[in-house]
Write a protein that holds these residues in place. Structure first.
Motif, PDB file in Angstrom:
ATOM      1  N   GLU A 148       0.876  -1.087   0.133  1.00 43.00           N
ATOM      2  CA  GLU A 148       0.160  -0.043  -0.215  1.00 43.00           C
ATOM      3  C   GLU A 148       0.863   1.203  -0.040  1.00 43.00           C
ATOM      4  N   ALA A 149       0.553   2.132  -0.968  1.00 41.86           N
ATOM      5  CA  ALA A 149       1.391   3.580  -0.921  1.00 41.86           C
ATOM      6  C   ALA A 149       0.504   4.563  -0.423  1.00 41.86           C
ATOM      7  N   LEU A 150       1.003   5.199   0.701  1.00 39.93           N
ATOM      8  CA  LEU A 150       0.247   6.408   1.154  1.00 39.93           C
ATOM      9  C   LEU A 150       0.941   7.619   0.900  1.00 39.93           C
ATOM     10  N   THR A 151      -0.082   8.531   0.489  1.00 41.90           N
ATOM     11  CA  THR A 151       0.299   9.721   0.103  1.00 41.90           C
ATOM     12  C   THR A 151      -0.037  10.800   1.217  1.00 41.90           C
ATOM     13  N   GLU A 152      -0.961  10.475   2.231  1.00 38.47           N
ATOM     14  CA  GLU A 152      -1.587  11.221   3.461  1.00 38.47           C
ATOM     15  C   GLU A 152      -1.370  10.532   4.605  1.00 38.47           C
ATOM     16  N   THR A 153      -0.635  11.068   5.348  1.00 39.72           N
ATOM     17  CA  THR A 153      -0.112  10.286   6.658  1.00 39.72           C
ATOM     18  C   THR A 153      -0.162  11.314   7.945  1.00 39.72           C
ATOM     19  N   SER A 154      -0.388  10.706   9.045  1.00 38.37           N
ATOM     20  CA  SER A 154      -0.274  11.278  10.244  1.00 38.37           C
ATOM     21  C   SER A 154       0.985  12.180  10.542  1.00 38.37           C
TER      22      SER A 154
ATOM     23  N   VAL B  55       6.984  11.840   2.155  1.00 41.12           N
ATOM     24  CA  VAL B  55       5.725  11.493   3.026  1.00 41.12           C
ATOM     25  C   VAL B  55       6.387  11.106   4.398  1.00 41.12           C
ATOM     26  N   LEU B  56       5.979  11.192   5.418  1.00 35.88           N
ATOM     27  CA  LEU B  56       6.577  10.831   6.629  1.00 35.88           C
ATOM     28  C   LEU B  56       5.643  10.022   7.395  1.00 35.88           C
ATOM     29  N   ALA B  57       6.199   8.975   8.097  1.00 37.43           N
ATOM     30  CA  ALA B  57       5.279   8.214   9.047  1.00 37.43           C
ATOM     31  C   ALA B  57       4.926   9.059  10.276  1.00 37.43           C
ATOM     32  N   GLY B  58       3.796   8.962  11.018  1.00 37.25           N
ATOM     33  CA  GLY B  58       3.690   9.356  12.253  1.00 37.25           C
ATOM     34  C   GLY B  58       3.146   8.127  12.982  1.00 37.25           C
ATOM     35  N   PRO B  59       2.543   8.205  14.140  1.00 36.24           N
ATOM     36  CA  PRO B  59       2.045   7.328  14.880  1.00 36.24           C
ATOM     37  C   PRO B  59       1.115   6.281  14.294  1.00 36.24           C
ATOM     38  N   ALA B  60       0.336   6.653  13.657  1.00 33.43           N
ATOM     39  CA  ALA B  60      -0.771   5.795  12.955  1.00 33.43           C
ATOM     40  C   ALA B  60       0.269   4.917  11.936  1.00 33.43           C
ATOM     41  N   GLU B  61       0.875   5.482  11.259  1.00 38.11           N
ATOM     42  CA  GLU B  61       1.817   4.614  10.130  1.00 38.11           C
ATOM     43  C   GLU B  61       2.745   3.571  11.000  1.00 38.11           C
TER      44      GLU B  61
ATOM     45  N   ASP C 253       2.062   2.458  13.931  1.00 39.17           N
ATOM     46  CA  ASP C 253       1.236   1.348  14.226  1.00 39.17           C
ATOM     47  C   ASP C 253       0.820   0.382  13.143  1.00 39.17           C
ATOM     48  N   ALA C 254       0.481   0.754  12.107  1.00 41.06           N
ATOM     49  CA  ALA C 254       0.056  -0.073  10.814  1.00 41.06           C
ATOM     50  C   ALA C 254       1.303  -0.880  10.304  1.00 41.06           C
ATOM     51  N   ALA C 255       2.578  -0.138  10.485  1.00 42.87           N
ATOM     52  CA  ALA C 255       3.786  -1.149  10.194  1.00 42.87           C
ATOM     53  C   ALA C 255       4.153  -2.310  11.297  1.00 42.87           C
ATOM     54  N   VAL C 256       4.019  -1.958  12.282  1.00 45.40           N
ATOM     55  CA  VAL C 256       4.357  -3.057  13.287  1.00 45.40           C
ATOM     56  C   VAL C 256       3.241  -4.198  13.227  1.00 45.40           C
ATOM     57  N   SER C 257       2.099  -3.717  13.290  1.00 46.88           N
ATOM     58  CA  SER C 257       1.031  -4.491  12.883  1.00 46.88           C
ATOM     59  C   SER C 257       1.222  -5.713  11.542  1.00 46.88           C
ATOM     60  N   LEU C 258       1.685  -5.092  10.778  1.00 48.24           N
ATOM     61  CA  LEU C 258       1.856  -5.874   9.419  1.00 48.24           C
ATOM     62  C   LEU C 258       3.196  -6.648   9.623  1.00 48.24           C
ATOM     63  N   ALA C 259       4.114  -6.225  10.376  1.00 45.31           N
ATOM     64  CA  ALA C 259       5.331  -7.237  10.759  1.00 45.31           C
ATOM     65  C   ALA C 259       5.005  -8.185  11.788  1.00 45.31           C
ATOM     66  N   ARG C 260       4.129  -7.992  12.598  1.00 46.52           N
ATOM     67  CA  ARG C 260       3.623  -9.090  13.436  1.00 46.52           C
ATOM     68  C   ARG C 260       3.029 -10.130  12.828  1.00 46.52           C
TER      69      ARG C 260
END
Length: 487
Positions: A21-27, A46-52, A54-61
């Motif tokens: 998934e390519a995100l262009t709008e992030t926290s 485009v920078l990651a914030g807390p929401a991204e 969390d999504a990255a860690v969930s995907l890795a888990r």
């Protein structure tokens, strides 16, 4: 000649990838990346914030069990393929590395092969991770250990060499069977996502390596995340303290590779010309922006004049300027903020009465718009001065003189750091004595081999704890489980 603009075709359209998934709008919002050699923006990131995070860690888990349960030979072969892909795309990766931080292309071209070496070394460990059979007494039984991966590793890597930093992290973490969420600096956001995509191409399951460029907020969110099982941080000592604080509520284990203030100790029996060349590299390599760079020159009084004259002569001949020029060895520092900080330290040192032997100013002419600090050598520096005690992270070399071995060791150990030290002598007995006495994680004698894949690298004192490289680096990403069975 004016500094060349970077090639626009190297940059993707701004997006942050979490899996497919390519995100262009992030926290985390967006930031302009600025090319250090011109001071002009190359585009938005485009920078990651807390929401991204969390999504990255969930995907890795979710992805981790597939990698953990892969056979050792499958993991080995995947890492070998990733190394081959990095070498195959060396031209583009080295250009991206140069673009990120203004690294001279001459040096950037060495990075893909060095990164591949790191991955190949750890590929060789994949089928050798096991455990031990433990003798038991007084009760008889079979007791053995299992070396197990942590799970999801949160890695925060520095901006001063993303390609090598990625390989040094991914090699042991993946060989041990972990998934990895990597947060590169917002200053250097281009190389790490490419490596993540190459990892998938090599056969690493989608989500096992996730790259989320971001700033301090993203770093805090990654370290504090309850689903992160181990944190590995490389960066400044001040930020290392913040990482420890963020990890404390969850008791997440942390490895820290922090700042350095490495000394070159040159004794009277050293090869003067060779020692001067190696010492000079402390100010020149990565524009002095390397944690292990030898930026303090400690010289025996009998060879001080020879060493200093040779260093200055060599430094004045160093090709300085446009990173895209094939001859350039010394490029800009990473940002305007870094440039101002370094010049501020030098201004304060001048006010204290140090002797400026060369440099000390911002470059002008065609380099005036970029973040170029002249290569600088400063003498008559007090042991307690800011120049000696603080990590400058710029092309600045200080000179101090000693009269005895004991004085040399005291000066070398006289900072809060303990990452590396460089020893120049042809006396073998002195080599062993001084190497043992130096409070540093590494001691390099009569040379500077770089960070060898097979050798452990890390610090003592406020240069951190934990190791990258060698079997010690592999152990950072494994934890033993004990199994006892009665006889």
């Amino acid at each position: 000649m004016p500094v060349a603009e970077p090639a626009a075709h190297l940059l993707d359209k701004p997006a942050l990838w979490i899996g497919p998934e390519a995100l262009t709008e992030t926290s985390g919002g967006r930031i302009a990346h600025v090319y250090a050699a011109t001071g002009r923006p190359t585009g938005e990131v485009v920078l990651a914030g807390p929401a991204e995070i969390d999504a990255a860690v969930s995907l890795a888990r979710a992805a981790w069990p597939q990698w953990r349960d892969a056979t050792a030979d499958a993991r080995r072969d995947t890492l070998l393929r990733l190394a081959d892909l990095i070498v195959a795309q060396a031209a583009e990766l080295s250009q991206l590395q140069s673009l990120e931080i203004g690294l001279p292309v001459q040096l950037a071209r060495q990075m893909p092969a060095l990164a591949a070496d790191q991955l190949r070394y750890y590929a060789g460990w994949c089928d050798k991770v096991g455990g031990d059979v433990v003798p038991t007494w007084p009760i008889r039984g079979l007791d053995y250990t299992l070396d197990e991966p942590y799970g999801v590793v949160g890695g925060i890597i520095p901006w001063n060499g993303t390609l090598m930093a990625m390989a040094q992290l991914l090699g042991p973490a993946l060989a041990a069977g972990n998934a990895v969420v990597v947060k590169p600096s917002e200053l250097a956001p281009f190389v790490a996502p490419r490596i993540a995509r190459l990892a998938v191409q090599a056969g690493v399951p989608e989500g096992v390596v996730v790259v989320v460029p971001g700033g301090a907020e993203a770093g805090r969110a990654l370290v504090a995340h309850p689903e992160v099982d181990k944190v590995h941080f490389t960066g400044s000592t001040a930020t290392g303290r913040a990482v420890l604080a963020a990890a404390a509520p969850t008791l997440t284990p942390v490895a820290l590779e922090l700042g350095g203030k490495s000394a070159h100790l040159v004794f009277g029996d050293a090869d003067v010309r060779f020692a001067a060349r190696i010492a000079m590299s402390g100010a020149v390599a990565l524009a002095g922006q390397g944690c292990a760079n030898g930026t303090r020159l400690l010289v025996h009084e009998s060879v001080r004049e020879q060493i200093v004259e040779t260093v200055l002569a060599r430094l004045r001949r160093v090709p300085f300027g446009d990173p895209a020029n094939e001859r350039t060895v010394l490029g800009p520092v990473v940002s305007e903020a870094s440039c101002r900080r370094i010049l501020g330290v030098l201004a304060r040192a001048r006010a204290e009465g140090v002797t400026l032997l060369t440099g000390g100013d911002r470059a002008g002419g065609d380099l005036a718009d970029g973040f170029f600090v002249e290569p600088t050598v400063v003498a008559d520096v007090a042991p307690d001065s800011e120049l000696v005690q603080e990590e400058i992270f710029g092309p600045v070399l200080t000179v101090q003189t000693f009269g005895s071995e004991e004085e040399a060791i005291a000066l070398a150990n006289g900072t809060r750091y303990g990452l590396g030290a460089y020893l120049h002598t042809n006396d073998l007995r002195r080599t062993h004595r001084v190497a043992r006495a130096l409070a540093s994680g590494s001691v390099w004698v009569n040379g500077a081999p770089g960070l060898l894949p097979s050798a452990p690298f890390g610090g003592v004192k406020q240069s951190g704890f934990g190791r990258i490289g060698g079997v010690a680096g592999l152990r950072e990403f494994l934890r033993p489980k004990n199994v006892w069975i009665p006889a």
